[in-house]
Write a protein that holds these residues in place. Structure first.
Motif, short mmCIF file in Angstrom:
data_model
loop_
_atom_site.label_atom_id
_atom_site.label_comp_id
_atom_site.label_asym_id
_atom_site.label_seq_id
_atom_site.Cartn_x
_atom_site.Cartn_y
_atom_site.Cartn_z
N ARG A 193 -6.32 -3.41 -2.78
CA ARG A 193 -6.31 -2.22 -1.91
C ARG A 193 -5.61 -1.05 -2.60
NH1 ARG A 193 -7.36 -4.11 3.39
NH2 ARG A 193 -7.52 -1.94 4.03
N GLN A 194 -4.82 -0.28 -1.85
CA GLN A 194 -4.22 0.94 -2.40
C GLN A 194 -2.76 0.71 -2.82
OE1 GLN A 194 -6.36 1.06 0.51
NE2 GLN A 194 -7.84 1.44 -1.12
N GLU A 212 -3.67 -0.40 -6.38
CA GLU A 212 -4.57 0.56 -7.01
C GLU A 212 -4.00 1.06 -8.34
OE1 GLU A 212 -6.97 4.74 -6.09
OE2 GLU A 212 -5.96 3.67 -4.48
N TYR A 256 -10.90 0.96 -8.89
CA TYR A 256 -10.64 0.41 -10.22
C TYR A 256 -10.81 -1.10 -10.26
CZ TYR A 256 -8.67 5.06 -10.61
OH TYR A 256 -8.51 6.43 -10.58
N CYS A 264 -4.38 -1.62 -10.99
CA CYS A 264 -5.80 -1.75 -11.36
C CYS A 264 -6.24 -0.57 -12.21
CB CYS A 264 -6.66 -1.82 -10.10
SG CYS A 264 -6.58 -3.39 -9.21
N LYS A 265 -5.76 0.62 -11.89
CA LYS A 265 -6.11 1.80 -12.67
C LYS A 265 -5.63 1.65 -14.10
CE LYS A 265 -5.57 6.81 -12.96
NZ LYS A 265 -4.95 8.02 -12.35
N ASN A 297 -10.16 -0.75 -3.98
CA ASN A 297 -9.92 0.52 -4.67
C ASN A 297 -10.94 0.68 -5.81
OD1 ASN A 297 -8.70 -0.16 -7.44
ND2 ASN A 297 -7.31 -1.32 -6.09
N ARG A 351 0.83 -1.22 0.00
CA ARG A 351 0.00 0.00 0.00
C ARG A 351 0.85 1.25 0.00
NH1 ARG A 351 -4.14 -1.26 4.80
NH2 ARG A 351 -2.42 -2.58 5.46
#
Length: 209
Positions: A95-96, A100, A128, A103-104, A126, A66
């Motif tokens: 998570r972040q 994240e 995304y 995933c974005k 998150n 994270r």
């Protein structure tokens, strides 16, 4: 390049005179190599095969904490994009941080992101994540994530990432390292997201690293 498609969209390995079977990811011997061929890179080959059949449905696992540096976040974003562009699904902790960012990258490229969350609240994923799976089993989900992935890419490293790397190696998965990932025997270091994507493609195509 040693890979090429023939006029019937079959993937050929020119060095070993073999043809790829996407259904079971194996290479079969060829008696003769066709005359008209279109050379492709590993990543382009996976992209085309996924567009034709989408048969590689086992996700690629991304490992990372994270808390991450700007370089690690940028590499995670780029790799997520490349994975999605190949038509592959991504799985991570949901998570972040690194999770994240990757995933974005995948989501913005039209990809699918599975988030395997440690807690019981799917809302903790998150924004995304396409498919949040709230396991409620804490860090034990690290073993499930690594078992479920076709191969794994560690970006940076914290204690959780180290445990996932260990599980991945124990499960005899290909584990790639990027952007400050721990240098552990058995891992395959990558200098860039593009190199990591090419190595992922070689796993999908069942080619040696």
């Amino acid at each position: 390049m040693s890979l090429a498609f023939d006029l019937e969209s079959n993937l050929i390995d020119l060095r070993s005179a073999r043809i790829f079977s996407p259904a079971n990811r194996v290479w079969d011997e060829l008696d003769t190599i066709p005359g008209e061929l279109v050379p492709v890179s590993e990543t382009d080959a996976v992209t085309r095969l996924q567009q034709q059949s989408g048969r590689c449905r086992v996700p690629v696992g991304i490992l990372g904490g994270r808390k991450a540096s700007e370089e690690q976040l940028a590499d995670a974003l780029a790799l997520g994009t490349l994975i999605a562009q190949m038509g592959l699904t991504l799985i991570c902790g949901g998570r972040q941080g690194v999770m994240e960012a990757t995933c974005k990258g995948a989501a913005e490229a039209g990809g699918i992101c599975v988030g395997l969350l440690p807690d019981e609240n799917p809302g903790a994923a998150n924004p995304y994540v396409t498919i949040p799976l709230a396991t409620g089993i804490g860090v034990a989900r690290n073993a499930i994530l690594t078992r479920a992935a076709l191969c794994l890419v560690a970006i940076g490293g914290s204690y959780g990432t180290l445990s996932e790397i260990a599980f991945g190696l124990q499960f005899e998965k290909k584990v790639l390292g990027l952007s400050g990932a721990p240098n552990i025997p058995g891992m395959l270091p990558c200098r860039s997201p593009k190199e990591a994507a090419a190595r992922i493609a070689r796993v999908v195509l069942n080619l040696p690293q």
